[in-house]
Enzyme design. Sequence first.
Site: not given
Lengths: 205, 616
Positions: B8, B71, B192, B170
């Site tokens: 992850d 990211k 999420d 994810e």
Amino acid sequence: MNCWSCQKAVGPEDVFCPACRVLQPEPPGADLFSALGLSRGYDIDPDDLEARFRARSRQLHPDRFARASARERRLSLERTTRLNDAYRTLKDVRRRAAYLLKLLGKDPVVEARTLHDPEFLEEQLELREMLALAREKSDQRTLALIATGARDRLAAIDEEVARLFAEADPGEEALLSIVSALARSRYFENVVAEADPTAPPAQPR
Amino acid sequence: MARAIGIDLGTTNSLVAYVDDRNRPQVVVVDGKKALLPSAVHYRMDGGIEVGGAAKRGAAEKPVDTILSVKRFMGRGPGDIQPEDRGIYHFDETGSLVKLAVNHGKRSVTPVEVSAEILRVLKRRAAEHLSGPVGGCVLTVPAYFDDAQRQATKDAGRLAGLDVFRLVNEPTAAALAYGLDKRSQGTFAIYDLGGGTFDVSILKLTDGVFEVLSTGGDTHLGGDDFDRVVAERLLAENDLSSSPMLLRGAIAAAQKVREALTYQEMIEIDVDLPGGRILRAKLSRDDLEALIRPVVERTTETCLGALRDAGLAQNGGKKVDGVVLVGGATRTPLVRRHVKSIFGQEPLTDLDPDTVVALGAAVQADALDKGGRDDVLLLDVIPLSLGVEMMGGVVEKIILRNSTIPASATQQFTTYADGQTGMVVHALQGERELARDCRSLARFTLKGIPPMPAGLARVEITYSVDADGILAVSAKELTTGIEQKIQVKATYGLSEDEVERMLVESIEHAGEDVAERFLVEWRIEGERIIQSLESAFQVDGELLSPDERAHIEKRIKGLREAMTTDDYLAIKAWIESTDGASKAFAERRMNKHIARAMAGHRVDEFAGQVRPPDDQ
């Protein structure tokens, strides 16, 4: 047909070679119905369709072939892509009808261009005026009524299409009636989408 | 044997997990005692690279050389960078790629390279933990990542020397971990909210098939935004102007405040800021909630949109059977209440929202490694429609969002001018009508169309999306059969050559680093082999003649000697030689133990434990 890997005989229904268990390509000329193991026809049980989709996905999905040979990986990708296309097309009754028409040599888009139905267009114009007014005033009650009305019409169209396809051998006239029904359904789908913000987006055909 | 891992790669923290011998997913402890590796990379002036907790702790001191939340830059072009993300970083403005300039401009790094540093550490820690090299890998990405962001993530994996089996969304990975744990059936929403990205997916679970019905999200919304608004308030209350340097210190303080207010009603602390200043942070939970409410509310529309796309919003909204929370930011009580109000039910929180994605990724990596598991299958979708630019700048959609992948679609186009011999194919991703509002993925020209009157040429454009959600485009002129195929490389992505060059550079540049890593990995492997052989000698020594045993022991001695040196190639060679010499011994042991184990059992009891030969 023979297996590409071991050259033993493979039947048209065999997803895997019965001898060496290697994934086979889709047989030539197969349509989207056969991608799900169905024979060509309008009448499909949605639960059965979904179960078939899941079962085939388990067999064909690239996740099962991450460690397989390059050829099998490619076949898995191709066949799963096709399977997904088939499921997407067949689970929606109107897309399914449009696809069947194409298989029967009637392109619903091309054929619909030649349709003239001034009465229907008149009705649509009125409906759209009502819709525009209700949207302008944020009149939720009227919008809900319009959406319900359009859904009822769609249900009636779906029934008509089902009835026409159920005829033993739908002739030219029946097929053209289906083309016309599908063309009309497009208008009502747009009305539903505009009148009801909670409706899922209409699928292209 | 090499074991598959799931990673992850998060905005604020990253994790690695694997599936153990008892078929349970486990996270690897990577940083001291923690499984969470802060996604922080510090480029030291001496050329060294620090990753994780140490880098994060020094971030306030070395703000320009320490990259956090990289990211947010993945797969983005220089023009896409939001002002609040530019922060204190310096950018190398040459070229079309985003490059961060560090070490007083002496070094510039792409987000892909920065991410690869994080992945390298995770890979190394996994290898150490597993006492052997790692095998294939699943990387997770936010469901709402577009093609360019996915491609960049895959490139980072490759650059880190990982064999990337698959990218998995994810929320889907979280659902996998969750669904397997609870043996659930029905329709579930996965909410999420991570450090920098927000995703919502609606899934249908039936007999182990996880079918994603719809997905939505915002790749620019997360816990980082909570911290930013809180930090700005703290600075204002302390009469400090918001310089990028102070902001980074204040953000660190905001993180502490926010975490504390998850469990208590009120907090009052003093935090040291760079430059000797002190930041007094006094905040109640109500204050915090008032500050972050607008950010949390930005998730509402996305959730309703996903419900609508899944066909669940009509007639007042048919309820989903459960809502699963993922991501550290969902610990915030306000977020939980908000989720409850959207979906009309208490969210499920049995699994740790920080680790559930990595655990799911590990399950999927393991399944792929074994050629699929009979009890699970993920059927994912593309998050955003793919289209092509038409005359006048409008976009014609070719594959619609929420189509199950892999997917493919073909459309025919024609020329618009007499004698036109080329056609520009401009691939775009997004829901908007105009090309300028969508994300440009790639542009190429199909040449060699024979000159003919406008509207007569037939050009067939095919879009194919693979199981990673990555697009390939081909265009074919039907009258001549001229065809061009391209694997779409994002307009702002790295070209194949650039990835290749970086791979070479990273090996040259960090030659010693690589050697060191191999050295550690092979020493561990050598140790493992020696230990297992020695215990085998004790248990099954009678299976060997004295000569045979001496033969193996000679190899072990050589391996031991090699392991005292720094020559990893020598260690590797001795490992292989020892392996080869003890092969017959291993086979005899296997036969003996199988014979013993099978006595008194039926053969089919073992069926589940024997792997078919094609799994090797």
